[in-house]
Design a protein around this motif. Sequence first.
Motif, PDB file in Angstrom:
ATOM      1  N   GLN A  66       0.235  -1.193  -0.324  1.00  0.00           N
ATOM      2  CA  GLN A  66      -0.400   0.299   0.352  1.00  0.00           C
ATOM      3  C   GLN A  66       0.490   1.345   0.156  1.00  0.00           C
ATOM      4  N   HIS A  67       2.382   1.321   0.835  1.00  0.00           N
ATOM      5  CA  HIS A  67       2.767   2.556   0.921  1.00  0.00           C
ATOM      6  C   HIS A  67       4.035   2.145  -0.810  1.00  0.00           C
ATOM      7  N   VAL A  68       3.581   1.185  -1.542  1.00  0.00           N
ATOM      8  CA  VAL A  68       4.423   1.709  -2.439  1.00  0.00           C
ATOM      9  C   VAL A  68       4.652   2.458  -3.561  1.00  0.00           C
ATOM     10  N   ARG A  69       5.280   2.974  -4.433  1.00  0.00           N
ATOM     11  CA  ARG A  69       4.846   3.485  -5.691  1.00  0.00           C
ATOM     12  C   ARG A  69       4.792   2.218  -7.090  1.00  0.00           C
ATOM     13  N   LEU A  70       3.881   2.255  -6.828  1.00  0.00           N
ATOM     14  CA  LEU A  70       3.324   0.980  -7.787  1.00  0.00           C
ATOM     15  C   LEU A  70       3.127   1.473  -9.403  1.00  0.00           C
ATOM     16  N   ARG A  71       3.521   1.256 -10.294  1.00  0.00           N
ATOM     17  CA  ARG A  71       2.688   0.580 -11.970  1.00  0.00           C
ATOM     18  C   ARG A  71       2.037  -1.327 -12.014  1.00  0.00           C
ATOM     19  N   LEU A  72       1.179  -0.391 -12.450  1.00  0.00           N
ATOM     20  CA  LEU A  72      -0.468  -0.992 -13.141  1.00  0.00           C
ATOM     21  C   LEU A  72      -0.654  -1.746 -14.113  1.00  0.00           C
ATOM     22  N   VAL A  73      -0.297  -2.444 -14.620  1.00  0.00           N
ATOM     23  CA  VAL A  73      -0.846  -2.544 -16.138  1.00  0.00           C
ATOM     24  C   VAL A  73      -2.075  -4.103 -16.106  1.00  0.00           C
ATOM     25  N   LYS A  74      -2.205  -4.009 -16.628  1.00  0.00           N
ATOM     26  CA  LYS A  74      -2.800  -5.272 -17.338  1.00  0.00           C
ATOM     27  C   LYS A  74      -2.335  -6.878 -17.415  1.00  0.00           C
ATOM     28  N   GLY A  75      -1.190  -6.587 -18.057  1.00  0.00           N
ATOM     29  CA  GLY A  75      -0.158  -7.661 -17.825  1.00  0.00           C
ATOM     30  C   GLY A  75      -0.164  -8.158 -19.395  1.00  0.00           C
TER      31      GLY A  75
ATOM     32  N   TYR B  75       2.450   6.040  -5.150  1.00  0.00           N
ATOM     33  CA  TYR B  75       1.931   6.429  -5.549  1.00  0.00           C
ATOM     34  C   TYR B  75       1.661   5.653  -7.002  1.00  0.00           C
ATOM     35  N   THR B  76       0.844   6.311  -7.511  1.00  0.00           N
ATOM     36  CA  THR B  76      -0.552   5.223  -8.762  1.00  0.00           C
ATOM     37  C   THR B  76      -0.256   5.247  -9.785  1.00  0.00           C
ATOM     38  N   SER B  77       0.984   4.581 -10.128  1.00  0.00           N
ATOM     39  CA  SER B  77       1.255   4.895 -12.015  1.00  0.00           C
ATOM     40  C   SER B  77       0.238   3.620 -13.032  1.00  0.00           C
ATOM     41  N   ILE B  78      -0.483   4.306 -13.419  1.00  0.00           N
ATOM     42  CA  ILE B  78      -1.512   3.982 -14.656  1.00  0.00           C
ATOM     43  C   ILE B  78      -1.316   3.611 -15.967  1.00  0.00           C
ATOM     44  N   ALA B  79      -0.759   2.460 -16.581  1.00  0.00           N
ATOM     45  CA  ALA B  79      -0.090   2.077 -17.306  1.00  0.00           C
ATOM     46  C   ALA B  79      -0.702   1.560 -18.243  1.00  0.00           C
TER      47      ALA B  79
ATOM     48  N   LYS C 193      -9.968   8.629 -14.496  1.00  0.00           N
ATOM     49  CA  LYS C 193     -10.603  10.719 -14.406  1.00  0.00           C
ATOM     50  C   LYS C 193     -11.930  11.349 -13.365  1.00  0.00           C
ATOM     51  N   ALA C 194     -13.037  10.478 -14.372  1.00  0.00           N
ATOM     52  CA  ALA C 194     -14.926  10.465 -13.362  1.00  0.00           C
ATOM     53  C   ALA C 194     -13.990  10.338 -11.992  1.00  0.00           C
ATOM     54  N   PHE C 195     -13.157   8.863 -11.999  1.00  0.00           N
ATOM     55  CA  PHE C 195     -12.626   8.632 -10.240  1.00  0.00           C
ATOM     56  C   PHE C 195     -12.524   8.998  -9.436  1.00  0.00           C
ATOM     57  N   VAL C 196     -11.645   9.994  -9.956  1.00  0.00           N
ATOM     58  CA  VAL C 196     -10.349  10.818  -8.935  1.00  0.00           C
ATOM     59  C   VAL C 196     -11.018  12.194  -8.964  1.00  0.00           C
ATOM     60  N   GLN C 197     -11.985  12.229  -9.735  1.00  0.00           N
ATOM     61  CA  GLN C 197     -12.750  13.856  -9.857  1.00  0.00           C
ATOM     62  C   GLN C 197     -14.070  13.503  -8.542  1.00  0.00           C
ATOM     63  N   GLU C 198     -14.398  12.399  -8.379  1.00  0.00           N
ATOM     64  CA  GLU C 198     -15.525  11.792  -7.636  1.00  0.00           C
ATOM     65  C   GLU C 198     -14.532  12.042  -6.031  1.00  0.00           C
ATOM     66  N   LYS C 199     -13.826  11.206  -6.000  1.00  0.00           N
ATOM     67  CA  LYS C 199     -12.867  10.594  -4.707  1.00  0.00           C
ATOM     68  C   LYS C 199     -12.258  12.150  -4.231  1.00  0.00           C
ATOM     69  N   LYS C 200     -11.896  13.517  -5.261  1.00  0.00           N
ATOM     70  CA  LYS C 200     -10.796  14.469  -5.227  1.00  0.00           C
ATOM     71  C   LYS C 200      -9.701  13.763  -5.052  1.00  0.00           C
ATOM     72  N   ILE C 201      -9.382  12.928  -5.553  1.00  0.00           N
ATOM     73  CA  ILE C 201      -7.585  12.565  -5.009  1.00  0.00           C
ATOM     74  C   ILE C 201      -6.926  13.760  -6.180  1.00  0.00           C
ATOM     75  N   SER C 202      -5.907  13.819  -5.695  1.00  0.00           N
ATOM     76  CA  SER C 202      -4.849  15.049  -5.909  1.00  0.00           C
ATOM     77  C   SER C 202      -4.024  14.411  -7.179  1.00  0.00           C
ATOM     78  N   ARG C 203      -3.816  15.237  -8.734  1.00  0.00           N
ATOM     79  CA  ARG C 203      -3.080  14.612  -9.186  1.00  0.00           C
ATOM     80  C   ARG C 203      -1.783  14.933  -9.304  1.00  0.00           C
ATOM     81  N   ASP C 204      -1.391  15.137  -7.400  1.00  0.00           N
ATOM     82  CA  ASP C 204      -0.383  14.600  -7.099  1.00  0.00           C
ATOM     83  C   ASP C 204       0.078  13.428  -6.582  1.00  0.00           C
ATOM     84  N   CYS C 205      -0.531  12.683  -7.160  1.00  0.00           N
ATOM     85  CA  CYS C 205      -0.727  11.309  -6.144  1.00  0.00           C
ATOM     86  C   CYS C 205      -1.489  10.039  -7.574  1.00  0.00           C
ATOM     87  N   PHE C 206      -0.918  10.227  -8.564  1.00  0.00           N
ATOM     88  CA  PHE C 206      -0.880   9.522 -10.112  1.00  0.00           C
ATOM     89  C   PHE C 206      -0.282  10.214 -11.316  1.00  0.00           C
ATOM     90  N   GLU C 207      -0.273   9.379 -12.136  1.00  0.00           N
ATOM     91  CA  GLU C 207       0.408   9.477 -13.210  1.00  0.00           C
ATOM     92  C   GLU C 207      -0.765   8.537 -13.995  1.00  0.00           C
TER      93      GLU C 207
END
Length: 302
Positions: free
Chosen positions: A174-183, A216-220, A231-245
């Motif tokens: 949970q505390h680690v910077r991760l790149r999330l991919v489908k595989g 940090y979350t990298s959405i690949a 985009k819709a989720f981070v806006q709904e949850k008010k997640i800062s753009r500094d937290c992901f890419e």
Amino acid sequence: MSITRNFFIALSKNQPLNSAAKKWGLKLGAGKMVAGTDIESMMQTVEQLNADGISATIDSLGEFVHTKEEATKAKEAILQTLQAIQSHDVHGHMSVKLTQIGLDVDPKFCLKNIQEIVAAAANYNTFVNLDMEDYDHLQQTLDILDVLLKDYENVGTVIQAYLYRSEKDLENLQHVRLRLVKGAYKESVEVSYQEKKEIDDNYLKLIKIHLQSPGYTSIATHDHHIIEQVKAFVQEKKISRDCFEFQMLYGFRSEMQKDLAKEGFSFTTYVPFGKDWYAYYMRRLAERPQNIILALQSMISK
């Protein structure tokens, strides 16, 4: 399409063809997906990406490593790339495959190599991402990451959504910077989802979980449907753009990459380079039929 996918994945594992490809240069359309065969040509690409407001995660390509000498050579190439990131003053970091630096030769030797790489990167204030490979190497990669995290903060890894165990792995990181991919590998039904909808649904689930975690979350992904849902989720949850890419591969959907950066989202392009491009390129052809068409068009235009 599964037959085509399996065919190109099989080609990616063919060592004689990989060896021959090093003599070809960037042929068969590979030049559209690989940013040159040397550091200087790759750096020109990264500088252009930076000019467009895009960062880079750089992969010094290398596979089929069977000796400590080959692994050491690969490690030195990675260290030289880290130095180039520093000397060129570009915005980017490294992606490293552990098999490239000796995981299959000697795990303890590999650990020593990656410790040297991560320590050098820390001195440059640069992040290192441990690329995730096939399922057989997954636990070894996570075990090495666990060791590294005891001493360094500038290291993370990749979680692949098509694996059943990925949600549990995510909970442990949970505390680690991760790149999330489908595989991108072919895995058995015993360990992975096989249907596109199952993979997509799990991918979006994992993204939402980690976006609400400290890491940090990298959405690949190149999937614009997933991107719009994020985009819709981070806006709904008010997640800062500094937290992901968002991340995409070099040579894919270049205009969308620029558009996302212009919209104010952090964006990173995965930039592979080097003479050992063959296996990487075959896996890209396996992923999407459009990539095969791109390669054929390039060959015809020669």
